[in-house]
Structure formats: structure tokens, C-alpha cells
Write a protein that holds these residues in place. Structure first.
Motif, PDB file in Angstrom:
ATOM      1  N   GLY A 163     -11.545  18.493  24.545  1.00  0.00           N
ATOM      2  CA  GLY A 163     -12.021  17.480  25.293  1.00  0.00           C
ATOM      3  C   GLY A 163     -11.138  16.148  24.626  1.00  0.00           C
ATOM      4  O   GLY A 163     -11.804  15.035  24.536  1.00  0.00           O
ATOM      5  N   VAL A 164      -9.933  16.333  24.168  1.00  0.00           N
ATOM      6  CA  VAL A 164      -9.254  14.812  23.815  1.00  0.00           C
ATOM      7  C   VAL A 164      -8.401  14.321  24.978  1.00  0.00           C
ATOM      8  O   VAL A 164      -7.893  14.709  25.866  1.00  0.00           O
ATOM      9  CB  VAL A 164      -8.149  15.589  22.990  1.00  0.00           C
ATOM     10  N   PRO A 165      -8.990  12.892  25.261  1.00  0.00           N
ATOM     11  CA  PRO A 165      -8.312  12.016  26.134  1.00  0.00           C
ATOM     12  C   PRO A 165      -6.850  12.014  26.096  1.00  0.00           C
ATOM     13  O   PRO A 165      -6.279  12.034  24.935  1.00  0.00           O
ATOM     14  CB  PRO A 165      -8.992  10.727  26.057  1.00  0.00           C
ATOM     15  N   TYR A 166      -6.069  11.779  27.263  1.00  0.00           N
ATOM     16  CA  TYR A 166      -4.793  11.966  27.221  1.00  0.00           C
ATOM     17  C   TYR A 166      -3.953  11.060  26.187  1.00  0.00           C
ATOM     18  O   TYR A 166      -3.003  11.347  25.719  1.00  0.00           O
ATOM     19  CB  TYR A 166      -4.009  12.058  28.543  1.00  0.00           C
ATOM     20  N   HIS A 167      -4.622   9.716  25.968  1.00  0.00           N
ATOM     21  CA  HIS A 167      -3.990   9.012  25.169  1.00  0.00           C
ATOM     22  C   HIS A 167      -4.417   8.951  23.663  1.00  0.00           C
ATOM     23  O   HIS A 167      -4.018   8.129  22.788  1.00  0.00           O
ATOM     24  CB  HIS A 167      -4.142   7.264  25.700  1.00  0.00           C
ATOM     25  N   LYS A 168      -5.241   9.734  23.539  1.00  0.00           N
ATOM     26  CA  LYS A 168      -5.606  10.115  22.080  1.00  0.00           C
ATOM     27  C   LYS A 168      -4.781  10.914  21.211  1.00  0.00           C
ATOM     28  O   LYS A 168      -4.497  11.976  21.918  1.00  0.00           O
ATOM     29  CB  LYS A 168      -6.929  10.499  22.016  1.00  0.00           C
ATOM     30  N   PRO A 169      -4.775  11.011  19.998  1.00  0.00           N
ATOM     31  CA  PRO A 169      -4.126  12.174  19.323  1.00  0.00           C
ATOM     32  C   PRO A 169      -5.023  13.139  19.003  1.00  0.00           C
ATOM     33  O   PRO A 169      -5.740  13.416  19.350  1.00  0.00           O
ATOM     34  CB  PRO A 169      -3.597  11.310  17.733  1.00  0.00           C
ATOM     35  N   ASP A 170      -4.261  14.380  18.765  1.00  0.00           N
ATOM     36  CA  ASP A 170      -4.824  15.684  18.628  1.00  0.00           C
ATOM     37  C   ASP A 170      -6.014  15.491  17.605  1.00  0.00           C
ATOM     38  O   ASP A 170      -6.078  14.828  16.393  1.00  0.00           O
ATOM     39  CB  ASP A 170      -4.192  16.669  18.096  1.00  0.00           C
ATOM     40  N   ASN A 171      -7.185  16.235  17.856  1.00  0.00           N
ATOM     41  CA  ASN A 171      -8.295  16.216  16.760  1.00  0.00           C
ATOM     42  C   ASN A 171      -8.258  17.497  15.908  1.00  0.00           C
ATOM     43  O   ASN A 171      -9.423  18.093  15.867  1.00  0.00           O
ATOM     44  CB  ASN A 171      -9.538  15.780  17.563  1.00  0.00           C
ATOM     45  N   PHE A 172      -7.203  18.005  15.772  1.00  0.00           N
ATOM     46  CA  PHE A 172      -6.925  19.294  15.038  1.00  0.00           C
ATOM     47  C   PHE A 172      -5.452  19.205  14.555  1.00  0.00           C
ATOM     48  O   PHE A 172      -4.821  18.480  14.882  1.00  0.00           O
ATOM     49  CB  PHE A 172      -7.409  20.654  15.986  1.00  0.00           C
ATOM     50  N   ALA A 173      -5.274  20.337  13.718  1.00  0.00           N
ATOM     51  CA  ALA A 173      -3.895  20.367  13.313  1.00  0.00           C
ATOM     52  C   ALA A 173      -3.427  21.756  13.276  1.00  0.00           C
ATOM     53  O   ALA A 173      -4.004  22.883  13.057  1.00  0.00           O
ATOM     54  CB  ALA A 173      -4.010  19.974  11.682  1.00  0.00           C
ATOM     55  N   ILE A 174      -2.101  21.962  13.769  1.00  0.00           N
ATOM     56  CA  ILE A 174      -1.342  23.344  13.914  1.00  0.00           C
ATOM     57  C   ILE A 174      -0.308  23.299  12.744  1.00  0.00           C
ATOM     58  O   ILE A 174       0.473  22.194  13.003  1.00  0.00           O
ATOM     59  CB  ILE A 174      -0.698  23.503  15.178  1.00  0.00           C
ATOM     60  N   TRP A 175      -0.233  24.118  12.056  1.00  0.00           N
ATOM     61  CA  TRP A 175       0.707  24.059  10.900  1.00  0.00           C
ATOM     62  C   TRP A 175       1.221  25.329  10.513  1.00  0.00           C
ATOM     63  O   TRP A 175       0.769  26.517  10.935  1.00  0.00           O
ATOM     64  CB  TRP A 175       0.400  23.350   9.671  1.00  0.00           C
ATOM     65  N   THR A 176       2.565  25.649   9.993  1.00  0.00           N
ATOM     66  CA  THR A 176       3.215  26.806   9.784  1.00  0.00           C
ATOM     67  C   THR A 176       3.548  26.898   8.379  1.00  0.00           C
ATOM     68  O   THR A 176       3.350  26.049   7.506  1.00  0.00           O
ATOM     69  CB  THR A 176       4.527  26.921  10.496  1.00  0.00           C
ATOM     70  N   GLN A 177       4.377  28.302   7.827  1.00  0.00           N
ATOM     71  CA  GLN A 177       4.591  28.380   6.652  1.00  0.00           C
ATOM     72  C   GLN A 177       5.642  27.241   6.136  1.00  0.00           C
ATOM     73  O   GLN A 177       5.716  26.984   4.960  1.00  0.00           O
ATOM     74  CB  GLN A 177       5.224  29.837   6.398  1.00  0.00           C
ATOM     75  N   ASP A 178       6.332  26.735   7.265  1.00  0.00           N
ATOM     76  CA  ASP A 178       7.300  25.726   6.613  1.00  0.00           C
ATOM     77  C   ASP A 178       6.613  24.477   6.000  1.00  0.00           C
ATOM     78  O   ASP A 178       7.013  23.960   5.118  1.00  0.00           O
ATOM     79  CB  ASP A 178       7.979  25.186   8.017  1.00  0.00           C
ATOM     80  N   ASN A 179       5.455  24.204   6.506  1.00  0.00           N
ATOM     81  CA  ASN A 179       4.667  23.086   6.031  1.00  0.00           C
ATOM     82  C   ASN A 179       4.253  23.490   4.391  1.00  0.00           C
ATOM     83  O   ASN A 179       4.098  22.833   3.740  1.00  0.00           O
ATOM     84  CB  ASN A 179       3.232  22.774   6.698  1.00  0.00           C
ATOM     85  N   ILE A 180       3.953  24.776   4.254  1.00  0.00           N
ATOM     86  CA  ILE A 180       3.527  25.059   2.905  1.00  0.00           C
ATOM     87  C   ILE A 180       4.773  25.116   1.834  1.00  0.00           C
ATOM     88  O   ILE A 180       4.662  24.632   0.909  1.00  0.00           O
ATOM     89  CB  ILE A 180       3.155  26.462   2.946  1.00  0.00           C
ATOM     90  N   LYS A 181       5.922  25.740   2.458  1.00  0.00           N
ATOM     91  CA  LYS A 181       7.484  25.429   1.849  1.00  0.00           C
ATOM     92  C   LYS A 181       7.389  23.936   1.425  1.00  0.00           C
ATOM     93  O   LYS A 181       7.822  23.577   0.372  1.00  0.00           O
ATOM     94  CB  LYS A 181       8.380  25.989   2.562  1.00  0.00           C
ATOM     95  N   ASP A 182       7.278  23.054   2.395  1.00  0.00           N
ATOM     96  CA  ASP A 182       7.436  21.809   2.344  1.00  0.00           C
ATOM     97  C   ASP A 182       6.486  21.127   0.994  1.00  0.00           C
ATOM     98  O   ASP A 182       6.966  20.311   0.136  1.00  0.00           O
ATOM     99  CB  ASP A 182       7.153  20.813   3.673  1.00  0.00           C
ATOM    100  N   ALA A 183       5.403  21.656   1.329  1.00  0.00           N
ATOM    101  CA  ALA A 183       4.357  21.331   0.189  1.00  0.00           C
ATOM    102  C   ALA A 183       4.773  21.857  -1.376  1.00  0.00           C
ATOM    103  O   ALA A 183       4.627  20.933  -2.163  1.00  0.00           O
ATOM    104  CB  ALA A 183       2.941  21.825   0.408  1.00  0.00           C
TER     105      ALA A 183
END
Ligand SMILES: Nc1ncnc2c1ncn2[C@@H]1O[C@H](COP(=O)(O)OP(=O)(O)OP(=O)(O)O)[C@@H](O)[C@H]1O
Ligand SMILES: [Mg+2]
Lengths: 414, 229
Positions: free
Chosen positions: A260-280
Motif C-alpha cells: 500500500g505505498v502511495p504512488y508519490h511516496k518512495p518504496d518502503n522496502f529495499a531490493i538489492w543484489t550481489q553487486d551491492n555486496i561487491k560495492d560494500a
């Protein structure tokens, strides 16, 4: 015209003066030693870390997306009002992704249960060392790229029946069944009976931590036994690297809808991948690089100043020798080379010791963090060349002073 | 044409507040193969003159021709080459490298002119034989007596077959009999064809020379030739 004898002479003289002034020379070359050791040691730590992380990432399965309440680099001290009130990621999200995301080929949640004091897992008189316990779906093996070593993983049929079966990690198997085959045995998990249907293959430890101490239940069984435990760690895999973006978009729109996220609000969850781990990880290695550069440049600078100092003292102490050499035909260049060789030898002995110290450092990091042991020739060559450079730079002024000594004056005074 | 031709040679040391004239117009000629002694009171300019002849220093005024070559025209490296090739120095204080072996000390001039390793070894060993130290090659200076050290210095001076041997009070740090031995050695070298110039305080030592030059206050006071026979 410079002969090799002169270079050899210079080296011998340098080693001689190191021997006769052990403390002074030792302190002088300590800086170079630290500088070079930190280059070699840190470089090998970095490359070991990189290698280890890449292995780990590869073993984590490919094309995996992770869905969590917060991004992996969240600062829990600085959560906003909205973030503090976020709804957990629960099985509703898992179901929605399975139903509405065509680019996702497999989903595997991990819902962990940990009672105070840890999970009690027993077989006859043996007890496992407080293993982790989680419920997941049959696709778990596909998403996490892990294999069952013995027996089998659970299937849809086990799910439907909410069967009291479990798959155990190799540490649990070793603890409970030192002499028996675990498959088809009844074990007690938090005082409930489960039948072991499989043992997962052992996984290499990562950063010294082993990931083989767990009990896996079919999600349906888990849900029946522990209905209040909702929050889970959601992993989903896409068919190929090319469909990752598409898959991410699909998950985003599905989750926005059900959460139920209104269209003008940002996501209230995060999607990430192994690339994010590599970056970290790259972030961390960057800090190590910076530390390496700082430590080694301070060390080399101190070493350089030390070499310069010891050489200036040496020139003063040896004006008479310089005079003698000039009287019997040494040119300015000969004297210059002699003292440069000496300074370089001094710095290089620090460099060589530094290489050994660096290798030791790399070896220790292997022992402590169980990293792969990597000492590259390239870095050793670099470390050595840097110490040569330090010697040349630090030696040039004293050598120039030596070359300018007036033989008359230096021979005149005792 | 003489081996050494010195004309109106001046050496002035600028001490800031005053000028010290160590040499005040010296004229002299020394022939090839001659044995010359230079005598004079302390401070009369003997060492200064030797240093100029040995190309360790350059005159303030006047000309010095060595082998018909005007030394004033030469640069630092060319002077170094002349010191290496044409001059052999023997000093009062021996001036050996303390940490090198006797043989290495003797080899040093050959190292600076790029002589090959075998030839270097051979010449240095021969020079050590000539001064009678064939059995002391690997000794360091502090393991040798004063006389032996001076012999090593003589070997080093002659190893390059220089045109001139210059000895500035070579017996100054030795007892009389050892000093006489060294003088005998130098005299032998002169007899075998070397040009020899020796600075000394002692007439007993100077009298071996073909000619004695007396210096006083930076000028030649008189010269004395050995009577024929
Ligand atoms: N580098 C110098 N700077 C200033 N004065 C100098 C220098 N070298 C020599 N002199 C002066 O020049 C004069 C001649 O000195 P020199 O050493 O030639 O005397 P010498 O005849 O060798 O004396 P001695 O017998 O004591 O060795 C002396 O007055 C000395 O003080
Ligand atoms: Mg003198």
C-alpha cells in the motif's frame, strides 16, 4: 666510467656500517621496513579479501535479488518515522512474488526462529551446538546454489502435508551422528520430533565463520508450529543476468501494491543484489588501500629522512676517506655513486626485511581470518623498487655533499 | 722539455680577514727520473707545493706544466685522471682506507681507472711484492705496523706506474730505522726509473736526493745539488 667493483664496494661498505651501528641503522631502516611491509601485507590482505568475497558471492547463487525492509547499508540510529514503522517482509510478499512476477524463476524465504537460549537439537545423548533454524521453500537449493549431500531436500508434497521432516547442516550432522547415517533418524528440535530426510553439503567458512550449523524446516511446517514468527529474509532468483532489471521492476510494483505505498511516496522496502555486496566490499578495500598508502608513505618518509641523516653523518665522519679516494683519482661521479649506493643499500635492506615482514603479515591474516594466502611477486617488486627509490632520493643530497669535499682540506685535518 | 715546469707559482689562501700567501712565486723544473727533496721550516709551503704538483689543488697565479700540459686548462675530472695515472702520493699519515684490506687499498687506484679484474689483482699483488709485503695482502691497516702501512701506501702509489712519486714527509710518523727502510724502498724505486719528490724536515733523509730545494716563506731559498760520485 663506473665499474661494478665500485657498486660492490659501496654495498659492502654500507653493510659494514650497518653492522657497526646496529641500533642507529636499525632505527633508520625500520621506517622503510614498515612502509614496505604495509604495502605487501595490506595488498595481500586486500587481494585475499577480494578473492574470498568473490568465492562467497559465486557460491551464493547467481542472479539473486534480496528483498528486505531496509537497504543493507542502513544506519539503524538514523531511522525516520516511516522507517521505524515499516511492516516486515512476510510470506504475503513471497506469495505475491511467486504469483505475479514472471521474471522470477524461484523464491526462497528464510524465516528464522531463535528462542531465548537458542534452539535445542538432540539425538539420543548428543546435542548440537545451538544451531540456527529456519523455514523455507523447496526452491531454496536452487536459489542459494547449495546441494544436498546425503538424502534429499523436502518437496511440495512435504509442504502440503506439513510433514515433520527436516534437513540439517553438516555441523549438526557431525554433532548428532558421529557414527551413524543421519538420514531417516528421528531427532528432537525444541522437544518436537522431526525426521531427518537430508544433510546439506558442507560449505567453506567465510571470514572464519562456518555456515553449516542449521536445521531447515519446510515453510508450511514452520508456519504451523511458529505462526507468530512473520518477518523473513526474502531471496528470489531471476532467469539470467539480463532479466535482473525486469525482475526488480516487477517485484517493486507488486510489493508497492500489497504494501500500500502511495504512488508519490518512495518504496518502503529495499531490493538489492550481489553487486551491492561487491560495492560494500570495495568500500572496505578502499579504506584498507587508504590506510596502506598513509602507513607506507609515513614509514617511507621517516625511513627516507633517517637514511638521509645517517648518510650526512657518514659523509662528515668520512671526509678523510673521501679525500684519500680523490687523491688517488676518484672523480666526483665516483664518490657520488659510492654514497648513493650506500644509501640505497641501507634503504633496500629495510625494503627486503619489509618484504619478509609483509609476507609474515599476509601469513598471519591467513591464520586469523582464514583468507586465501596471496603474496604477489608484483607487489614485492614494487616494494623493493620503492625502497630503492627512497634510498636514491634520500641519498642524493648527502652524496652530492660527499662529491664536493675538497681533498686538500679533508687530508689536511685529522 | 722537463717533466715538471713551474713558473712564478703563487698560492694564496683567502681567510676572509687576511690573505695567506703560502707560495710566493716559485720557479722550478724537475726532469724525468730525477730524485728531488724539498726542505724548509714548518709553514714554508712545502705541502702546498706538493699538492699543486700532485694536481690536488690549483695555483692562484702562475703556470704549472706537467708533461707539457698546462694544468690550469684542465677540469676536475681531467685532474682526477692525472692524479690517478701520473701521480702516486705517499702521505705522512699513510691515509689508507681503514676498513679495506691492504690488497684492496692498493687496488683502489686501478678500480678508478676501470682496469679489468685480473689485471688489477695482478698489478696490486706485484706492487705488494715490490714493497716486500707479499705475505700481508689480506691484512687490514690496523693489523699492520706503521712501517708496513707506509709500505702499503707506497705500493698504492706505484701500482699505476705513475710518472711521479710524491712523498710528503713519508717518515714523519715512523721511527728512524723504519723511516730509513722506507727511504731505501723509495730510493730503489727511483733507481728503477721513477721520478721521486720527497718533502722532509730532516737533512739526513734529504741528502739521498740528487737535488735539495730549500723553501722559506713560500719562496725557493736555495738549491743544493749532490756532488757527482
Ligand atoms: N687550506 C688552507 N687554508 C689556509 N691556510 C693554509 C691552508 N693550507 C696551508 N695554509 C697555510 O699556508 C702556509 C703553508 O702551509 P704548508 O702546509 O704548505 O706548510 P708546510 O711547509 O707543509 O709545513 P709543515 O712542515 O708544518 O708541514 C701555512 O702558513 C699554512 O697556514
Ligand atoms: Mg706539510
Amino acid at each position: 666510467m663506473i665499474s661494478t667493483v665500485e657498486i660492490k664496494d659501496g654495498i659492502l661498505l654500507a653493510l659494514d656500517s650497518i653492522r657497526s651501528n646496529k641500533l642507529r641503522a636499525g632505527l633508520t631502516i625500520l621506517g622503510v621496513l614498515i612502509g614496505v611491509a604495509s604495502v605487501i601485507g595490506m595488498a595481500s590482505i586486500i587481494s585475499g579479501l577480494d578473492k574470498m568475497v568473490m568465492n562467497e558471492i559465486e557460491s551464493m547463487g547467481s542472479n539473486v535479488l534480496y528483498v528486505t525492509k531496509f537497504p543493507p547499508d542502513v544506519d539503524y540510529d538514523k531511522l525516520t518515522e516511516e522507517e521505524r514503522n515499516r511492516k516486515p517482509i512476510d510470506f504475503e510478499a513471497v506469495q505475491a512474488i511467486i504469483d505475479f512476477c514472471p521474471s522470477i524463476t524461484a523464491v526462497a524465504p528464510r524465516n528464522y526462529y531463535a528462542p531465548p537460549g537458542g534452539n535445542v537439537v538432540k539425538y539420543k545423548g548428543n546435542q548440537a551446538n545451538r544451531p540456527g533454524m529456519f523455514g523455507t521453500l523447496p526452491d531454496y537449493v536452487k536459489v542459494e546454489n547449495r546441494n544436498v549431500g546425503r538424502g534429499r531436500f523436502f518437496n511440495e508434497f512435504d509442504m502440503e502435508r506439513r510433514a515433520m521432516v527436516c534437513v540439517i547442516g553438516s555441523d549438526v550432522a557431525k554433532a548428532l551422528f558421529p557414527h551413524e547415517d543421519p538420514v531417516e533418524k528421528q531427532i528432537r528440535v525444541n522437544s518436537r520430533q522431526f525426521r531427518v530426510i537430508g544433510v546439506m553439503e558442507e560449505k567453506e567458512p567465510f571470514l572464519g565463520e562456518s555456515d553449516n550449523n542449521f536445521v531447515i524446516l519446510p515453510y508450511a511446517t514452520y508456519e504451523k508450529l511458529i505462526p507468530w514468527e512473520k518477518e523473513l529474509f526474502l531471496q528470489a532468483s531471476a532467469a539470467s543476468p539480463q532479466t535482473m532489471d525486469q525482475a526488480k521492476d516487477e517485484i517493486t510494483s507488486v510489493l508497492r501494491r500489497i504494501r500500500g505505498v502511495p504512488y508519490h511516496k518512495p518504496d518502503n522496502f529495499a531490493i538489492w543484489t550481489q553487486d551491492n555486496i561487491k560495492d560494500a566490499v570495495n568500500n572496505i578495500t578502499q579504506y584498507i588501500y587508504i590506510a596502506m598508502i598513509v602507513i607506507s608513505s609515513v614509514g617511507l618518509m621517516v625511513g627516507g629522512v633517517g637514511v638521509m641523516n645517517i648518510m650526512l653523518v657518514s659523509v662528515t665522519e668520512r671526509t678523510r676517506e673521501i679525500g684519500i679516494r680523490k687523491a688517488i683519482g676518484a672523480k666526483k661521479l665516483n664518490i657520488l655513486i659510492q654514497f648513493l649506493t650506500e644509501a640505497t643499500t641501507l634503504a633496500c635492506s629495510g625494503g627486503v626485511l619489509g618484504i619478509f615482514a609483509g609476507i609474515l603479515l599476509a601469513f598471519l591474516s591467513k591464520l586469523i581470518f582464514s583468507m586465501p594466502f596471496t603474496v604477489s611477486i608484483l607487489w614485492m617488486v614494487l616494494g623493493f623498487s620503492v625502497s630503492v627509490l627512497v634510498g636514491l632520493v634520500a641519498g642524493i643530497y648527502p652524496a652530492y655533499k660527499a662529491a664536493r669535499v675538497d681533498p686538500i682540506i679533508s687530508l689536511r685535518y685529522e | 722539455m722537463s717533466l715538471i715546469e713551474v713558473e712564478n707559482l703563487w698560492k694564496t689562501y683567502d681567510m676572509g680577514h687576511e690573505q695567506v700567501n703560502a707560495l710566493r712565486g716559485v720557479d722550478m723544473k724537475i726532469e724525468k727520473g730525477e730524485y728531488v727533496a724539498i726542505m724548509g721550516p714548518s709553514g714554508s709551503g712545502k705541502s702546498t707545493l706538493m699538492n699543486l704538483i700532485g694536481c690536488l689543488d690549483t695555483p692562484s697565479k702562475g703556470t704549472y706544466r706537467l708533461n707539457n700540459q698546462a694544468v690550469a686548462d684542465l677540469n676536475d675530472d681531467e685532474l682526477a685522471r692525472i692524479r690517478n695515472k701520473e701521480i702516486g702520493f705517499v702521505f705522512q699519515t699513510f691515509n689508507l682506507l681503514p676498513r679495506a684490506t691492504a690488497l684492496h687499498n692498493v687496488e683502489l687506484p686501478l678500480i678508478y681507472n676501470g682496469t679489468s679484474r685480473e689485471l688489477r689483482r695482478e698489478s696490486a699483488e706485484r706492487a705488494m711484492q715490490i714493497v716486500g709485503l707479499g705475505d700481508r695482502m689480506t691484512h687490514r691497516p690496523n693489523e699492520l705496523s706503521g712501517g708496513q702501512r707506509q709500505r702499503v701506501a707506497v705500493a698504492r702509489a706505484l701500482v699505476n706506474n705513475p710518472s711521479i712519486l710524491l712523498a710528503d714527509e713519508p717518515t714523519g710518523n715512523l721511527d728512524t730505522s723504519t723511516g730509513m727502510e722506507i727511504m731505501g724502498l723509495l730510493a730503489d724505486l727511483h733507481r728503477s726509473g721513477n721520478t721521486l719528490i720527497v718533502v722532509t724536515h730532516e737533512y739526513d733523509i734529504a741528502k739521498f736526493a740528487d737535488r735539495i730545494i730549500f723553501l722559506r716563506d713560500g719562496q725557493i731559498e736555495k738549491e743544493e745539488y749532490k756532488q757527482a760520485g
